[in-house]
Design an enzyme around this catalytic site. Structure first.
Site, short mmCIF file in Angstrom:
data_model
loop_
_atom_site.label_atom_id
_atom_site.label_comp_id
_atom_site.label_asym_id
_atom_site.label_seq_id
_atom_site.Cartn_x
_atom_site.Cartn_y
_atom_site.Cartn_z
N CYS A 130 0.85 -1.17 -0.33
CA CYS A 130 -0.38 -0.01 0.17
C CYS A 130 0.78 0.80 -0.46
CB CYS A 130 -0.57 0.02 0.97
SG CYS A 130 -1.51 -1.76 1.50
N LYS A 165 2.93 -10.71 3.82
CA LYS A 165 2.38 -10.51 2.24
C LYS A 165 4.46 -9.44 1.26
CE LYS A 165 -1.17 -11.35 -0.83
NZ LYS A 165 -2.44 -11.73 -0.90
N GLY A 243 -0.44 -16.95 -5.84
CA GLY A 243 -0.52 -17.08 -7.60
C GLY A 243 -0.48 -17.88 -8.23
C1 LIG Z 1 -10.35 -8.63 -6.75
C2 LIG Z 1 -8.51 -9.30 -5.48
C3 LIG Z 1 -9.29 -8.49 -4.54
C4 LIG Z 1 -7.32 -8.73 -3.74
N1 LIG Z 1 -7.92 -8.55 -2.39
C5 LIG Z 1 -6.39 -8.33 -1.50
C6 LIG Z 1 -6.58 -7.88 -0.51
O1 LIG Z 1 -7.90 -7.02 -0.07
N2 LIG Z 1 -5.19 -8.13 0.84
C7 LIG Z 1 -4.45 -8.54 0.10
O2 LIG Z 1 -3.88 -8.33 0.30
N3 LIG Z 1 -3.89 -9.28 -1.50
C8 LIG Z 1 -5.27 -9.39 -1.81
N4 LIG Z 1 -5.70 -9.74 -3.22
C9 LIG Z 1 -3.85 -10.68 -3.58
C10 LIG Z 1 -4.62 -11.65 -3.59
O3 LIG Z 1 -4.95 -12.21 -2.40
C11 LIG Z 1 -3.63 -12.88 -3.83
O4 LIG Z 1 -2.20 -12.13 -3.45
C12 LIG Z 1 -3.28 -12.72 -6.05
O5 LIG Z 1 -4.66 -12.19 -6.39
C13 LIG Z 1 -2.57 -14.14 -5.82
O6 LIG Z 1 -2.70 -14.62 -6.03
P1 LIG Z 1 -3.99 -15.19 -7.34
O7 LIG Z 1 -3.55 -15.59 -8.61
O8 LIG Z 1 -4.54 -16.89 -6.96
O9 LIG Z 1 -5.40 -14.45 -7.29
C14 LIG Z 1 -6.22 -9.77 -4.07
C15 LIG Z 1 -6.76 -10.01 -5.29
C16 LIG Z 1 -7.78 -9.94 -6.13
C17 LIG Z 1 -7.71 -10.56 -7.62
#
Ligand SMILES: Cc1cc2nc3c(=O)[nH]c(=O)nc-3n(C[C@H](O)[C@H](O)[C@H](O)COP(=O)(O)O)c2cc1C
Length: 306
Positions: A130, A165, A243
């Site tokens: 952030c 994270k 991911g």
């Molecule tokens: C719609 C959306 C909202 C997300 N909101 C957050 C969040 O509030 N906090 C956070 O640490 N990561 C957030 N992420 C990141 C995911 O937790 C994850 O790290 C990232 O999407 C990679 O995993 P994936 O490819 O399986 O989606 C968000 C991802 C998406 C797609």
């Protein structure tokens, strides 16, 4: 029967498969569709101290092999989360990882303390991707020095397992892992979304109102595997890998590269039962390959080329 339990830096999980923050609502939305006994942990959507509206719409779009989003961390605030959301999450009988962010180091520590004190939160995950206004808008995770300062303040405020994270867009993950170890984090989550952009060529405008966003889904998976592999070799912190986890093979790949557990994110949008299917697939893989416990997969990669 495979022993599916894993210990992620003090967080006991009954399977190595969690849900990723921001992609599983606040857990209860999927209550009719998911066998929670096969899920190791639910990571809640990120909250800061105050309610936050997120970014203007449009704030997500599909891209080849993935999803581009700029939700902008919309959330109800830490105290609202504890009062109204947590009781429903607790009823699911799955460990809850609360995900936290802030606009200053002080806010990170304050929000983390509220969540740490809440019954029903099993661990705290700190999202350091952030913007830090005091540091010219660079994220809290963009330099090992500011990361260390942030984690130090949160660690002092939190007794429960502390997971940090990290963002993937750094040249070398090692100094970030070392900073987390020095400041007493219990585990690391990798990866957050990859900064990305889509342009509508007919309108000659960015697709997202925020202009840029974060890329997730299948297309980020090989990049995430490489970062997890590097992080495993850089230190000793247990890794929660995410991911592009869509099937058991993606999860097993992460574990062989060094992850203790994995989290399912974008895949949940197309199949809410993905995490359960993956836990079953890991179980079968262990049986086929002679592993009596899923935790034996962590770092079990054979380094020699085929
Ligand atoms: C719609 C959306 C909202 C997300 N909101 C957050 C969040 O509030 N906090 C956070 O640490 N990561 C957030 N992420 C990141 C995911 O937790 C994850 O790290 C990232 O999407 C990679 O995993 P994936 O490819 O399986 O989606 C968000 C991802 C998406 C797609």
């Amino acid at each position: 029967m495979t022993d599916m339990t894993v210990d992620l830096g003090g967080l006991e999980m009954r399977t190595p498969v969690a849900t990723a923050s921001g992609t599983f609502g606040y857990g209860r939305e999927y209550a009719e569709m998911v066998d929670y006994s096969r899920i190791g942990a639910i990571t809640a959507k990120g909250v800061r101290m105050v309610p936050w509206p997120g970014n203007p719409m449009p704030r997500h779009c599909e891209v080849p092999g993935g999803l581009l989003n700029a939700i902008g961390l919309q959330g109800p605030g830490a105290e609202h989360f504890v009062k109204w959301t947590l009781p429903q999450l607790r009823a699911l009988d799955v460990p809850v990882i609360a995900n936290v962010w802030g606009a200053s180091v002080e806010e990170y520590a304050q929000a983390a303390a509220v969540l740490d004190a809440a019954a029903g939160v099993s661990a705290i995950e700190v999202n350091v991707s952030c913007p830090n206004v005091k540091e010219g808008g660079h994220t809290f995770g963009s330099s090992p020095r500011i990361l260390a300062e942030t984690v130090r303040a949160v660690r002092a405020a939190v007794k429960k397992p502390l997971i940090v994270k990290l963002a993937p867009n750094v040249p070398d993950i090692a100094p970030y892992i070392h900073a987390l170890e020095d400041e007493g984090a219990d585990a690391v989550s990798l990866i957050n979304t990859i900064p990305a952009m889509a342009i509508d060529i007919e309108k000659r405008r960015p697709v997202l109102a925020n202009r840029t966003g974060g890329l997730s889904g299948r297309c980020v998976h090989p990049a995430a595997v490489k970062i997890v592999y590097d992080a495993y070799r850089a230190g000793k912190l247990p890794i929660l890998a995410m991911g592009g986890v869509y099937g058991p093979e993606d999860a097993i790949e992460f574990m062989l590269a060094g992850a203790t557990a994995v989290a399912v994110g974008t895949a949940t949008f197309t199949d809410p039962s993905t995490a359960v299917r993956i836990a079953d697939g890991i179980d079968r893989y262990c049986g086929r390959h002679g592993f009596s416990a899923a935790r034996e997969l962590t770092g079990a990669l054979l380094e020699t080329a085929p």
